[in-house]
Motif scaffolding. Structure first.
Motif, PDB file in Angstrom:
ATOM      1  N   VAL A 160     -44.728 -16.802 -23.034  1.00 52.45           N
ATOM      2  CA  VAL A 160     -45.401 -15.974 -22.042  1.00 52.45           C
ATOM      3  C   VAL A 160     -44.346 -15.304 -21.168  1.00 52.45           C
ATOM      4  N   GLU A 161     -44.590 -14.080 -20.823  1.00 48.51           N
ATOM      5  CA  GLU A 161     -43.592 -13.278 -20.115  1.00 48.51           C
ATOM      6  C   GLU A 161     -43.779 -13.250 -18.611  1.00 48.51           C
ATOM      7  N   ARG A 162     -45.039 -13.219 -18.159  1.00 50.00           N
ATOM      8  CA  ARG A 162     -45.314 -13.067 -16.730  1.00 50.00           C
ATOM      9  C   ARG A 162     -45.959 -14.326 -16.161  1.00 50.00           C
ATOM     10  N   SER A 163     -45.636 -14.617 -14.890  1.00 52.91           N
ATOM     11  CA  SER A 163     -46.223 -15.792 -14.242  1.00 52.91           C
ATOM     12  C   SER A 163     -47.734 -15.650 -14.136  1.00 52.91           C
ATOM     13  N   GLU A 164     -48.239 -14.410 -13.916  1.00 52.18           N
ATOM     14  CA  GLU A 164     -49.686 -14.208 -13.828  1.00 52.18           C
ATOM     15  C   GLU A 164     -50.382 -14.615 -15.123  1.00 52.18           C
ATOM     16  N   PRO A 206     -55.195  -7.630 -20.999  1.00 46.80           N
ATOM     17  CA  PRO A 206     -55.202  -8.835 -21.817  1.00 46.80           C
ATOM     18  C   PRO A 206     -53.862  -9.535 -21.773  1.00 46.80           C
ATOM     19  N   VAL A 207     -53.891 -10.843 -21.947  1.00 49.31           N
ATOM     20  CA  VAL A 207     -52.660 -11.611 -21.952  1.00 49.31           C
ATOM     21  C   VAL A 207     -51.864 -11.310 -23.203  1.00 49.31           C
ATOM     22  N   LYS A 208     -50.585 -11.081 -23.046  1.00 48.32           N
ATOM     23  CA  LYS A 208     -49.735 -10.756 -24.180  1.00 48.32           C
ATOM     24  C   LYS A 208     -48.680 -11.837 -24.362  1.00 48.32           C
ATOM     25  N   ALA A 209     -48.431 -12.175 -25.586  1.00 47.23           N
ATOM     26  CA  ALA A 209     -47.360 -13.110 -25.872  1.00 47.23           C
ATOM     27  C   ALA A 209     -46.035 -12.418 -25.626  1.00 47.23           C
ATOM     28  N   ALA A 210     -45.034 -13.167 -25.203  1.00 43.92           N
ATOM     29  CA  ALA A 210     -43.742 -12.582 -24.897  1.00 43.92           C
ATOM     30  C   ALA A 210     -42.650 -13.318 -25.634  1.00 43.92           C
ATOM     31  N   VAL A 211     -41.459 -12.779 -25.511  1.00 42.64           N
ATOM     32  CA  VAL A 211     -40.343 -13.345 -26.250  1.00 42.64           C
ATOM     33  C   VAL A 211     -39.859 -14.640 -25.624  1.00 42.64           C
TER      34      VAL A 211
END
Length: 205
Positions: A188-192, A146-151
């Protein structure tokens, strides 16, 4: 025919992958549905592949499970649907979503994929409906995380995501607008993950 590869993931820049298989680096093309399920660079992964040969190119496509590869192979049998468009379709929606679109005659969702016009969408529905009637929804590979929110996010991540969307057929203005809209709502943390959210935002509700 190369049907399966097991090796160490060296690079992942959607839609391109580089996989080290016993010292040989395989350049692969993969849909975003595969990128969502990939491990981090440096980890080992098993990918199911499809080798495509045309007058101008020889390309190796990679999929995280056999179900997506099977759907890809069915898509490229449709009139005027080549590997690039099939890759775009599987980047905009997963196999179960595509099956639902076809079986429910949802042309609006299909025409959101770059390169898919109304006539192509109609052709996809007509030619794929019988092939998908007994389609199995069971995947045999890892379930996308699942997509996770990032700092925080970075300029490089944005550039990588924008490049991937453009490669998939979206116009630079469309890509930038969708990415900015995602980042305006959450970190968002990752480009994917950024690509996944942007693609979702461009699909009809």
């Amino acid at each position: 025919m190369i049907g399966r590869l097991k090796g160490v993931l060296l690079e992942k820049q959607p839609p391109h992958l580089l996989l080290d298989v016993q010292g040989v680096g395989y350049e692969l093309l993969a849909p975003m549905t595969t990128f969502y399920g990939l491990p981090e660079v440096g980890a080992e992964v098993v990918l199911h592949t499809h080798f495509s040969v045309s007058e101008n190119a020889q390309q190796l496509f990679a999929f995280i499970n056999k179900e997506d590869r099977a759907l890809f192979r069915q898509l490229i049998k449709v009139s005027n649907v080549g590997p690039k468009m099939a890759l775009g379709i599987l980047s905009g929606m997963d196999s179960s979503e595509f099956v639902r679109c076809v079986m429910s005659n949802n042309l609006n969702a299909l025409v959101q994929v770059p390169g898919v016009g109304k006539k192509t969408a109609e052709r996809l529905v007509v030619e794929m409906r019988d092939r998908l009637r007994d389609w199995s929804g069971a995947a045999d590979g890892p379930v996308p995380a699942p997509v996770k929110a990032a700092v925080s996010s970075s300029n490089q991540m944005f550039a990588d995501a924008e490049s991937a969307l453009i490669t998939l057929g979206y116009k630079p203005v469309e890509a930038a607008k969708a990415l900015n809209a995602v980042l305006a709502e959450q970190a968002v943390e990752r480009s994917e993950d950024l690509i996944r959210l942007a693609l979702r935002s461009m699909m009809p509700k």
